[in-house]
Structure formats: C-alpha cells, structure tokens
Design an enzyme around this catalytic site. Structure first.
Site, mmCIF file in Angstrom:
data_model
loop_
_atom_site.group_PDB
_atom_site.id
_atom_site.type_symbol
_atom_site.label_atom_id
_atom_site.label_comp_id
_atom_site.label_asym_id
_atom_site.label_seq_id
_atom_site.Cartn_x
_atom_site.Cartn_y
_atom_site.Cartn_z
ATOM 1 N N GLU A 1 0.743 -1.210 -0.008
ATOM 2 C CA GLU A 1 -0.057 0.040 0.077
ATOM 3 C C GLU A 1 0.791 1.399 0.029
ATOM 4 O O GLU A 1 0.557 2.152 -0.755
ATOM 5 C CB GLU A 1 -0.867 -0.028 1.414
ATOM 6 N N SER B 1 -0.484 -6.246 7.845
ATOM 7 C CA SER B 1 -0.258 -5.412 8.628
ATOM 8 C C SER B 1 -1.312 -5.102 9.766
ATOM 9 O O SER B 1 -1.015 -5.001 10.985
ATOM 10 C CB SER B 1 0.092 -3.855 7.960
#
Length: 311
Positions: free
Chosen positions: A126, A223
């Site tokens: 990301e 994450s």
C-alpha cells in the site's frame, strides 16, 4: 476454558470485494490470470487461488503482452498503470476504495504544493502505491524517531497521510510528534485508517481485560493482523498470530484460560472456526460471541467487471 469470539473480525468490505473480483475474473477469463502482488495479504487465500491457476507477480513485465492482470486490494502507483497500458494489458482494479481515497488525497496535496509526510511501513504494498502518486514531494516516516530525524525547510507547506492498516494508537503518537515539530502541518478531512482496522482494534482493546491469551488469525505480512497481536501484547496478554489451526501449539494454553479469538481483515472465517474447534476438542472450551460493533459496509465490483457481468 472459555472462548470469547470477537465481533467484528475477519474480512472487511475491501477484502470481500477483492476476492469476489478475482473469483469473477477467473470465471470470465479463465486461467492463467495474473495478479500484481498478492490479492490480499493472507497466505491460505493466495495458496487457494494459485491452485486455481492464478499467477501472482511482483513485476508487471511478468504478465504476457495482452494478458489480464488484477491490481491487488492494496493499490498500485500510476507508473504501474502506465506500464500496463503500454503492454496492452486488460487491467482490472481491485484496489480498496479506502486506499483509493488516500491516493486521491496525495494527488490533491501535491497539486496544492504541499510536501507530504506518509505515516506507514516501508516496503508495504500500500505504501509503495501511495508514494507512487507523488514521489517527488512525499517522505515516509514509521515512528517518532523518524519524525525527529526529519529535516524540512522552515515554513514549508506540509501535510500528512497514513497507511490505512496502522494501529490507531501508534499513528496518533506519530501524528502528535509531527504536530509538535511542524505546527503548520495539515491532515486529511477524514481519518485515513480504515473503519475495519479501527473496529477490530477496538474489539481487542475492549475484550482483552477479560482474557488470559489472545489468538489472532492472519498472516505475518498482514499489517492489520500484526497490529491486533501487538495491541494485545502491549496490554500485557500472551498473543499469537497464526494462519491456520495446524500452527497452534497446545502448550500456548492452560485449561483454565479465557481465550480471545479474533482475525485480521484478510483472514478467512473457516480458519477461525477450525481454531475454535481445536480449543473445544483439546480443552472442552465453551464459546461466547461478543459483539463490540456491527459492520454493514460493502463495495461493488470494479466497473470494468460490472459491465461484463451485466452482459
């Protein structure tokens, strides 16, 4: 033993959309079908799609000219989109709309002449995609130490953005450090950290005082799953992050334990239930569902697929 099963847990709307996009694309175009990076950060899901003929690549040049490629839920940079066009690829965008929101904020701030501080984890898919939107005017920080080391011209126009899957508490610490050092800094109109990440973290914080150990379903490269396990450890509880039931070890648990079971936003529910069944079988555990917050968010398939499905 008692199990507290956290709600909400598991798939968020973005992950549901990305997986449905890949399944629909397989039915429409067949295999081999290419995905740029992992469709979501979950090992069992990636393995399942590999078995169906999906090829996950880390370089767009690995996709044959004219082939079909999906962009993962984590988003991609404009450079990747340009390379896809140059090679005449059929590109299907499974980027989570909440990640797209951060990309749009980056473009807006860059056009307005801001230097952008992105709070996130170096190398995360990301982060790579977001930084690609404004590479010449964006810097990455992970923690307070990075903020302390940041050297920027006096009076510079400054804005911050965050990776969507961070710990809310940790992000707030970094934002506070940025505001102390750069009082002129501005942020997005709405928090970048996604609703699902926040809700799953909230559930862990609320329920962890009642338990002895926390079991998080999710992959090591996820994450948001890592953040759930970290929150539990920070609050003084034994915490384990696993992909599947085969990774559980009996000596992690005592027969008298209360166990909180939750799952990151990309972890499938069948693996959660396998772990619950393990604790029931080995320890005679009873189960209690605990709802901290309800979720009713959904995202549609990408428009390029919706047109084909309607036909």
């Amino acid at each position: 033993m008692k199990i507290l099963l956290a709600n909400p847990r598991g798939f968020c709307a973005g992950v549901n959309m990305a997986i449905e996009t890949l399944e629909t694309s397989l039915s429409l175009f067949g295999s081999p079908l290419y995905v740029y990076h992992e469709i979501v950060h979950n090992r069992p899901i990636v393995e399942r799609f590999r078995a169906k003929g999906v090829v996950f690549v880390d370089d767009i040049s690995e996709v044959p000219n004219g082939g079909t490629v999906l962009y993962s839920a984590h988003g991609v940079s404009p450079r990747i989109r340009e390379h896809s066009r140059d090679r005449n690829l059929r590109a299907i965008d499974a980027t989570c709309p909440l990640v797209t929101k951060v990309h749009m904020e980056a473009v807006k701030f860059a056009k307005e002449g801001y230097t952008i501080v992105l709070i996130g984890h170096e190398g995360h898919d990301e982060v790579l995609g977001t930084m690609g939107e404004a590479p010449d005017c964006m810097v990455l920080v992970e923690d307070e130490k990075d903020v302390d080391a940041l050297q920027l011209p006096a009076g510079v126009k400054l804005a911050f953005l965050t990776q969507t899957t961070l710990s809310v508490d940790e992000a707030n610490v970094v934002i506070a450090a940025l505001r102390r050092k750069f009082p002129q800094i501005v942020g997005p109109n709405k928090d970048d950290i996604c609703y699902a990440t926040q809700n799953r973290q909230e559930a862990v914080r609320e329920l962890v005082p009642e338990v002895d150990v926390v079991l998080v379903l999710g992959s090591q490269n996820s994450s948001n799953s890592q953040r759930l396990a970290e929150i539990a450890r920070t609050l003084g509880k034994r915490s384990y992050l696993v992909d599947r039931v085969s990774e559980l070890q009996e000596d992690w648990f005592r027969p008298s334990d209360t166990v909180l079971v939750t799952a990151g936003a990309s972890a499938p529910e069948d693996h959660v239930q396998d772990c619950v069944e393990f604790l029931r079988t080995k320890f005679g555990a009873t189960l209690e569902n605990r709802v901290v917050r309800e979720e009713h968010v959904s995202f549609p398939l990408p428009k390029e697929l919706r047109v084909l499905v309607r036909k």
